[in-house]
Structures are given as C-alpha cells and as structure tokens.
Scaffold this motif. Structure first.
Motif, PDB file in Angstrom:
ATOM      1  N   HIS A  40       0.847  -1.188   0.000  1.00  0.00           N
ATOM      2  CA  HIS A  40       0.000   0.000   0.000  1.00  0.00           C
ATOM      3  C   HIS A  40       0.882   1.238   0.000  1.00  0.00           C
ATOM      4  O   HIS A  40       2.070   1.172   0.310  1.00  0.00           O
ATOM      5  N   PHE A  41       0.298   2.366  -0.369  1.00  0.00           N
ATOM      6  CA  PHE A  41       1.060   3.613  -0.382  1.00  0.00           C
ATOM      7  C   PHE A  41       1.340   4.070   1.045  1.00  0.00           C
ATOM      8  O   PHE A  41       0.679   3.657   1.986  1.00  0.00           O
ATOM      9  N   ILE A  68      -6.163  13.011   1.428  1.00  0.00           N
ATOM     10  CA  ILE A  68      -5.501  11.822   0.864  1.00  0.00           C
ATOM     11  C   ILE A  68      -6.344  10.589   1.128  1.00  0.00           C
ATOM     12  O   ILE A  68      -6.475   9.713   0.261  1.00  0.00           O
ATOM     13  N   LEU A  69      -6.940  10.492   2.297  1.00  0.00           N
ATOM     14  CA  LEU A  69      -7.787   9.349   2.628  1.00  0.00           C
ATOM     15  C   LEU A  69      -8.987   9.264   1.677  1.00  0.00           C
ATOM     16  O   LEU A  69      -9.360   8.179   1.240  1.00  0.00           O
ATOM     17  N   GLU A  70      -9.569  10.395   1.339  1.00  0.00           N
ATOM     18  CA  GLU A  70     -10.688  10.412   0.401  1.00  0.00           C
ATOM     19  C   GLU A  70     -10.251  10.060  -1.023  1.00  0.00           C
ATOM     20  O   GLU A  70     -11.038   9.541  -1.806  1.00  0.00           O
ATOM     21  N   PRO A  73      -8.648   5.484  -3.120  1.00  0.00           N
ATOM     22  CA  PRO A  73      -8.905   4.526  -4.209  1.00  0.00           C
ATOM     23  C   PRO A  73      -8.246   4.908  -5.534  1.00  0.00           C
ATOM     24  O   PRO A  73      -8.014   4.045  -6.378  1.00  0.00           O
ATOM     25  N   GLN A  74      -7.910   6.169  -5.698  1.00  0.00           N
ATOM     26  CA  GLN A  74      -7.299   6.631  -6.944  1.00  0.00           C
ATOM     27  C   GLN A  74      -5.776   6.660  -6.894  1.00  0.00           C
ATOM     28  O   GLN A  74      -5.141   7.009  -7.881  1.00  0.00           O
ATOM     29  N   ALA A 108       1.580  15.675 -10.909  1.00  0.00           N
ATOM     30  CA  ALA A 108       2.590  14.632 -10.719  1.00  0.00           C
ATOM     31  C   ALA A 108       2.231  13.340 -11.458  1.00  0.00           C
ATOM     32  O   ALA A 108       3.000  12.392 -11.431  1.00  0.00           O
ATOM     33  N   GLN A 109       1.055  13.316 -12.078  1.00  0.00           N
ATOM     34  CA  GLN A 109       0.546  12.147 -12.800  1.00  0.00           C
ATOM     35  C   GLN A 109       0.419  10.935 -11.886  1.00  0.00           C
ATOM     36  O   GLN A 109       0.668   9.796 -12.296  1.00  0.00           O
ATOM     37  N   ILE A 110       0.059  11.186 -10.640  1.00  0.00           N
ATOM     38  CA  ILE A 110      -0.173  10.125  -9.666  1.00  0.00           C
ATOM     39  C   ILE A 110      -1.641   9.764  -9.663  1.00  0.00           C
ATOM     40  O   ILE A 110      -2.012   8.593  -9.637  1.00  0.00           O
TER      41      ILE A 110
END
Length: 115
Positions: A40-41, A68-70, A73-74, A108-110
């Motif tokens: 996981h990240f 970030i938590l919201e 999933p992305q 950042a294309q993340i």
C-alpha cells in the motif's frame, strides 16, 4: 489514517528526498518514490513553522490526511508520497485543500484523471 500508511522515520524521509521526483503548486510540494514491493502507499507530511503556530500546523496536517484518505482509491499502491505544505495553505478550508491536493497530484501524474 492507520500508522502503516505513514512515513515517520527520518531515514525513510531521506530516501524519498534523495531519489525523488517532485512536483509543486502554490500550496504544496509533492515528492514521490515508486516501490514495487509495497502492499500500500505511504504518506509523509511536513508542515513548517511558517504555516503558523502548533495548532495551525496540526489543523493543516489533519486536512491533508483527510484529503488523501478520500483520494485513496485513486492512488497507486506502490508509492511513497511526501507532502510539504507551503505557508499559503494556512487558514484555508477543507474543500480548498482537497482541490489543491487533487491539482498537485494530477500534475505529478499520480492521480487518475476523472472524466
């Protein structure tokens, strides 16, 4: 956000800084490091004293974590992510902070772009 999703050790921060790719906007700087062995990240936060007093910095950190938590999933799993808050982010709303996080993560294309 659970502790396994956080970067806390200075050595881990230094690894991401040394082997980084960074992107910034007016409110945040984001450093990223891809690690294929992770499940996981992980997220590391840095909010300097220029943002404000301790309660202001904690307030900003909570808003960033919630954003970030919201967006979890992305986000890709094999990623170490460091977010540095710039002083301009002080006293901004949760909605504004989330919009700016989405903006910088798309730069950042993340983050996957929603259509």
């Amino acid at each position: 956000m659970r502790k396994t999703f956080r970067i806390k050790k200075p050595a881990d921060f230094q690894v991401v800084f040394n082997k980084h790719q960074s992107v910034a906007n007016k409110y945040f700087i984001v450093y990223q490091l891809h690690k294929s062995e992770q499940k996981h990240f992980r997220l590391g936060l840095s909010v300097s004293k220029k943002v404000g007093k301790a309660h202001d910095r904690v307030w900003v950190k909570r808003r960033i974590r919630q954003s970030i938590l919201e967006l979890k999933p992305q986000l890709p799993n094999e990623l170490d992510l460091l977010v540095i808050a710039r002083p301009a982010v002080a006293h901004k709303s949760q909605k504004f902070i989330k919009e700016q996080m989405i903006h910088v993560l798309q730069l950042a294309q993340i983050l996957k772009v929603e259509k």
